[in-house]
Write an enzyme that holds these catalytic residues in place. Structure first.
Site, PDB file in Angstrom:
ATOM      1  N   CYS A  62      -2.333   9.653   2.639  1.00 31.88           N
ATOM      2  CA  CYS A  62      -1.699   9.266   1.461  1.00 31.88           C
ATOM      3  C   CYS A  62      -2.683   9.416   0.125  1.00 31.88           C
ATOM      4  O   CYS A  62      -2.269   9.554  -0.986  1.00 31.88           O
ATOM      5  CB  CYS A  62      -1.569   7.599   1.705  1.00 31.88           C
TER       6      CYS A  62
ATOM      7  N   GLU B 115       0.856  -1.089   0.163  1.00 30.08           N
ATOM      8  CA  GLU B 115       0.135  -0.044   0.111  1.00 30.08           C
ATOM      9  C   GLU B 115       0.879   1.188  -0.081  1.00 30.08           C
ATOM     10  O   GLU B 115       1.469   1.483   1.017  1.00 30.08           O
ATOM     11  CB  GLU B 115      -1.054   0.003   1.349  1.00 30.08           C
TER      12      GLU B 115
HETATM   13  P1  NAD Z   1       8.335   4.367   5.121  1.00 33.54           P
HETATM   14  O1  NAD Z   1       8.223   3.536   3.725  1.00 33.54           O
HETATM   15  O2  NAD Z   1       9.506   5.090   5.205  1.00 33.54           O
HETATM   16  O3  NAD Z   1       8.038   3.299   6.370  1.00 33.54           O
HETATM   17  C1  NAD Z   1       7.066   2.345   6.360  1.00 33.54           C
HETATM   18  C2  NAD Z   1       7.533   1.309   7.494  1.00 33.54           C
HETATM   19  O4  NAD Z   1       8.696   0.642   6.606  1.00 33.54           O
HETATM   20  C3  NAD Z   1       7.916   1.866   8.708  1.00 33.54           C
HETATM   21  O5  NAD Z   1       7.393   0.921   9.618  1.00 33.54           O
HETATM   22  C4  NAD Z   1       9.371   1.768   8.647  1.00 33.54           C
HETATM   23  O6  NAD Z   1       9.814   1.542  10.100  1.00 33.54           O
HETATM   24  C5  NAD Z   1       9.879   0.758   7.710  1.00 33.54           C
HETATM   25  N1  NAD Z   1      11.018   0.838   7.104  1.00 33.54           N
HETATM   26  C6  NAD Z   1      11.428   2.256   6.878  1.00 33.54           C
HETATM   27  N2  NAD Z   1      12.700   1.864   6.081  1.00 33.54           N
HETATM   28  C7  NAD Z   1      12.853   0.521   6.026  1.00 33.54           C
HETATM   29  C8  NAD Z   1      13.917  -0.384   5.554  1.00 33.54           C
HETATM   30  N3  NAD Z   1      15.055   0.115   4.941  1.00 33.54           N
HETATM   31  N4  NAD Z   1      13.723  -1.680   5.498  1.00 33.54           N
HETATM   32  C9  NAD Z   1      12.694  -2.285   6.046  1.00 33.54           C
HETATM   33  N5  NAD Z   1      11.613  -1.345   6.585  1.00 33.54           N
HETATM   34  C10 NAD Z   1      11.921  -0.143   6.846  1.00 33.54           C
HETATM   35  O7  NAD Z   1       6.888   5.185   5.069  1.00 33.54           O
HETATM   36  P2  NAD Z   1       6.459   6.438   5.760  1.00 33.54           P
HETATM   37  O8  NAD Z   1       7.102   7.553   5.699  1.00 33.54           O
HETATM   38  O9  NAD Z   1       6.085   5.698   7.258  1.00 33.54           O
HETATM   39  O10 NAD Z   1       4.980   6.679   5.122  1.00 33.54           O
HETATM   40  C11 NAD Z   1       4.668   7.749   4.265  1.00 33.54           C
HETATM   41  C12 NAD Z   1       4.492   6.805   2.846  1.00 33.54           C
HETATM   42  O11 NAD Z   1       3.550   5.975   3.197  1.00 33.54           O
HETATM   43  C13 NAD Z   1       3.920   7.688   1.976  1.00 33.54           C
HETATM   44  O12 NAD Z   1       4.476   7.517   0.713  1.00 33.54           O
HETATM   45  C14 NAD Z   1       2.519   7.621   1.868  1.00 33.54           C
HETATM   46  O13 NAD Z   1       1.948   7.976   0.811  1.00 33.54           O
HETATM   47  C15 NAD Z   1       2.492   5.924   2.199  1.00 33.54           C
HETATM   48  N6  NAD Z   1       1.242   5.577   2.566  1.00 33.54           N
HETATM   49  C16 NAD Z   1       0.595   5.023   1.729  1.00 33.54           C
HETATM   50  C17 NAD Z   1      -0.794   4.586   2.387  1.00 33.54           C
HETATM   51  C18 NAD Z   1      -1.823   3.532   1.636  1.00 33.54           C
HETATM   52  O14 NAD Z   1      -2.780   3.041   2.323  1.00 33.54           O
HETATM   53  N7  NAD Z   1      -1.459   3.174   0.459  1.00 33.54           N
HETATM   54  C19 NAD Z   1      -1.253   4.980   3.631  1.00 33.54           C
HETATM   55  C20 NAD Z   1      -0.451   5.761   4.520  1.00 33.54           C
HETATM   56  C21 NAD Z   1       0.763   6.092   3.971  1.00 33.54           C
END
Ligand code: NAD
Length: 462
Positions: free
Chosen positions: A248, A214
Site C-alpha cells: 500500500c 487504512e
Molecule cells: P478490499 O477493500 O478489496 O478488501 C479488504 C477486505 O474487505 C477483505 O477482507 C474483503 O473480504 C472485505 N470486503 C470486500 N468486499 C466487501 C464488501 N462488499 N463488503 C464488506 N467487506 C468487503 O482490499 P484488498 O484488495 O484486500 O486490498 C487492497 C487495498 O488495500 C489497496 O487499496 C491497498 O492500498 C489497501 N491497503 C492499505 C493498507 C494500509 O495500511 N493503509 C495496507 C494494505 C492494503
C-alpha cells in the site's frame, strides 16, 4: 471452535464476546500482557507456516515472508511499553479550576472488529490485534479470503492461542464481512481499498460505531536533481518491487527532475538486473500477482506509454515482470487509479512548483516520497503537500517506526495506528476532573447579582 462460516454464528460469537468483556477480565494489565506474550509465542511457533502461506498466496520469497513474521518486533515494543500507556495521563488545571486535579484515563472500548486485506495478510491482522488486546478489548478478526493459505494459518493460530470469547477469527469473503458489519461493534478497524472502505463506514454509521480506515491511493515519489542516484535507485526499486508492487505504501509513480531522468532510468534498469537478473521470472526473489483478476487489471494498464524495462507477463504463472514505463501523462488511465502492482510510470517535471500542484490536485496520498539533499526542497515539499506519511530519501521504512502513527489522510484513510497509537485507537480516552469538598467558591451560583464582572475576568475578557 473459533472459525465460523454461518452468519448466524457471528451473532452468537459476538454475544459470547460481549459477555466476556462485561466480566472485566480483559481490563487487567497482567491478563493483557500474558495474552500478548501468548500471541508472540504463537507467531514464533507458526513462523514456518506463515512464510509458507505467504509463498502460496503471493509467491513470496522467504525473506519477504519474514515481513509478515516481522510484526513480532512491534509486538515486543507493545509488550515493553503497555504498562505506561494504561496509566492515567495527568493534566494540569487552570487557576480557576483549583483546587482539584484532572487526568485522562484510557479505557477499553469493548469488542473490536478487524477486517484485513490480502497483500500483507498476516501482519495487517496481527498489528491491529495487538493494539486491541493491549487496550483491553475483545476482538473479532476477518482476514482476506483472497489470501486463503494465510487466512487458514491465522485461523489455526487464533484457535490455538485464544479463548474465542476474547479473540475469535471468522474466515470468509464478502458475505461474512457483511454479516459482521450488520452487527454492532465498539470499533471497526478496516484495511483495504476505498470502495469497500465506504461500505464499511456506511455500515458503521448505522450503529454510530467509530472506524479506523487504512486505505490506499497513489503515493508519489519525487526525485530532485540533487541526489545520490545509485542509492536513490536502490531504495526506490526495493520499495516498488517487493511483493511485486502489491504494497500500500509502495511508490506508485516517479516524478523526476527532467535533467536527471535519463541517468535515473539507467540506474533503475541496472538495479533491476542486479536484483532479479536478466529474467525476473526465474528469480527466487520476485513475488507473483495475488490472483487472475488483479493480473488482468494490471496487464490492462500495460498498454500505455513506452516500456523501458520489463513488460513481459504470464497469466498461468500470475507473473508480471518488474516494469518501467515513460511517455505517460497525468490523464492516462494508469494515473487515475492506484497501480498496486509491479509497474512504475516515470513522469518528469521542470518546475517543482508545478509538480507539487499536480500532486495537490489529486486525492491525498497514503505516502509521499522525496529524494533530495537540498534542505530547501525538503522544506518546500513538506510544507506544500499533504500525505499520511512522508519518506525523505527512503521509502516504506517510515511505517515501521513504532513511535509514529501509520495511517492516511483524506481519501487515503481515517485514523492511524502502530505502537502507542494503536493503543489509543482501541481506547476511549476518558477525561476525569476531581474536586475536593473543602472549598466551594460562590462565583458560579445564582443569584448572580454583579458576579458578571468576576466571570468576565475568569474567561479572560478583562
Ligand atoms: P478490499 O477493500 O478489496 O478488501 C479488504 C477486505 O474487505 C477483505 O477482507 C474483503 O473480504 C472485505 N470486503 C470486500 N468486499 C466487501 C464488501 N462488499 N463488503 C464488506 N467487506 C468487503 O482490499 P484488498 O484488495 O484486500 O486490498 C487492497 C487495498 O488495500 C489497496 O487499496 C491497498 O492500498 C489497501 N491497503 C492499505 C493498507 C494500509 O495500511 N493503509 C495496507 C494494505 C492494503
Amino acid at each position: 471452535m473459533t472459525t465460523l462460516t454461518a452468519p448466524t454464528s457471528v451473532a452468537d460469537l459476538l454475544r459470547r464476546q460481549r459477555a466476556y468483556w462485561a466480566t472485566g477480565a480483559t481490563r487487567d494489565l497482567a491478563f493483557r500482557l500474558e495474552r500478548l506474550k501468548a500471541l508472540r509465542a504463537a507467531i514464533v511457533k507458526y513462523q514456518a507456516d506463515i512464510i509458507d502461506a505467504a509463498r502460496q498466496d503471493l509467491g513470496r520469497p522467504d525473506f519477504e515472508g519474514y515481513f509478515e513474521v516481522g510484526v513480532i518486533s512491534e509486538l515486543d515494543y507493545v509488550i515493553k511499553h503497555v504498562h505506561r500507556w494504561v496509566m492515567p495521563r495527568k493534566v494540569s488545571l487552570p487557576l480557576n479550576q483549583l483546587p482539584g486535579s484532572a487526568w485522562v484515563q484510557p479505557e477499553p472500548l469493548g469488542v473490536a472488529l478487524i477486517i484485513g486485506p490480502w497483500n500483507y495478510p498476516f501482519q495487517l491482522m496481527i498489528s491491529p490485534l495487538m493494539g486491541a488486546i493491549a487496550a483491553g478489548n475483545c476482538a473479532m478478526l476477518k482476514p482476506s479470503e483472497l489470501a486463503p493459505a494465510t487466512s487458514s494459518v491465522l485461523a489455526k493460530l487464533v484457535a490455538d492461542t485464544f479463548d474465542p470469547a476474547h479473540v475469535a477469527l471468522v474466515e470468509g469473503g464478502v458475505d461474512i464481512a457483511q454479516a459482521l458489519l450488520a452487527e454492532k461493534f465498539d470499533h471497526i478497524f478496516f484495511t483495504g481499498g476505498a470502495r469497500v472502505g465506504k461500505i464499511v463506514m456506511q455500515a458503521a454509521a448505522q450503529h454510530l460505531t467509530p472506524v479506523t480506515l487504512e486505505l490506499g491511493g497513489k503515493s508519489p515519489c519525487i526525485v530532485d536533481a540533487d541526489v545520490n542516484l545509485e542509492v536513490a535507485a536502490r531504495r526506490i526499486m526495493w520499495g516498488k518491487f517487493l511483493n511485486a508492487g502489491q504494497t500500500c505504501v509502495a511508490p506508485d509513480y516517479l516524478l523526476v527532475d527532467e535533467r536527471i531522468k535519463d541517468d535515473l532510468v539507467t540506474a533503475l534498469q541496472q538495479r533491476l538486473k542486479d536484483c532479479y537478473g536478466d529474467n525476473p521470472a526465474q528469480s527466487p526473489d520476485y513475488s507473483r500477482i495475488v490472483n487472475e483478476r488483479q493480473f488482468d487489471r494490471l496487464v490492462g494498464l500495460l498498454g500505455q506509454g513506452n516500456v523501458l524495462a520489463g513488460g513481459e507477463h504470464d497469466r498461468g504463472d500470475r507473473y508480471i515482470a518488474p516494469t518501467l514505463i515513460d511517455g505517460i501523462g497525468w490523464d492516462d488511465p494508469i494515473m487515475q487509479e492506484e497501480i498496486f502492482g509491479p509497474i512504475l510510470p516515470i513522469l518528469t517535471y521542470r518546475d517543482l512548483g508545478e509538480a507539487i500542484a499536480a500532486i495537490n490536485q489529486r486525492p491525498k496520498p497514503l505516502a509521499l516520497y522525496l529524494f533530495t539533499r537540498d534542505r530547501r526542497v525538503q522544506a518546500q515539499v513538506l510544507e506544500q503537500t499533504t500525505a499520511g506519511s512522508v519518506g525523505i530519501n527512503d521509502v516504506i521504512l517510515q511505517i515501521v517506526v513504532w513511535d509514529m502513527p501509520f495511517g492516511g489522510v483524506g481519501s487515503s484513510g481515517i485514523g492511524g495506528y502502530h505502537g502507542r497509537y494503536s493503543f489509543d485507537t482501541f481506547s476511549h480516552l476518558k477525561s476525569v476532573l476531581k474536586k475536593p469538598f473543602w472549598m466551594d467558591l460562590d462565583w458560579r451560583y445564582p443569584p448572580y447579582g454583579d458576579k458578571v464582572k468576576l466571570f468576565q475576568k475568569f474567561i479572560g475578557l478583562s
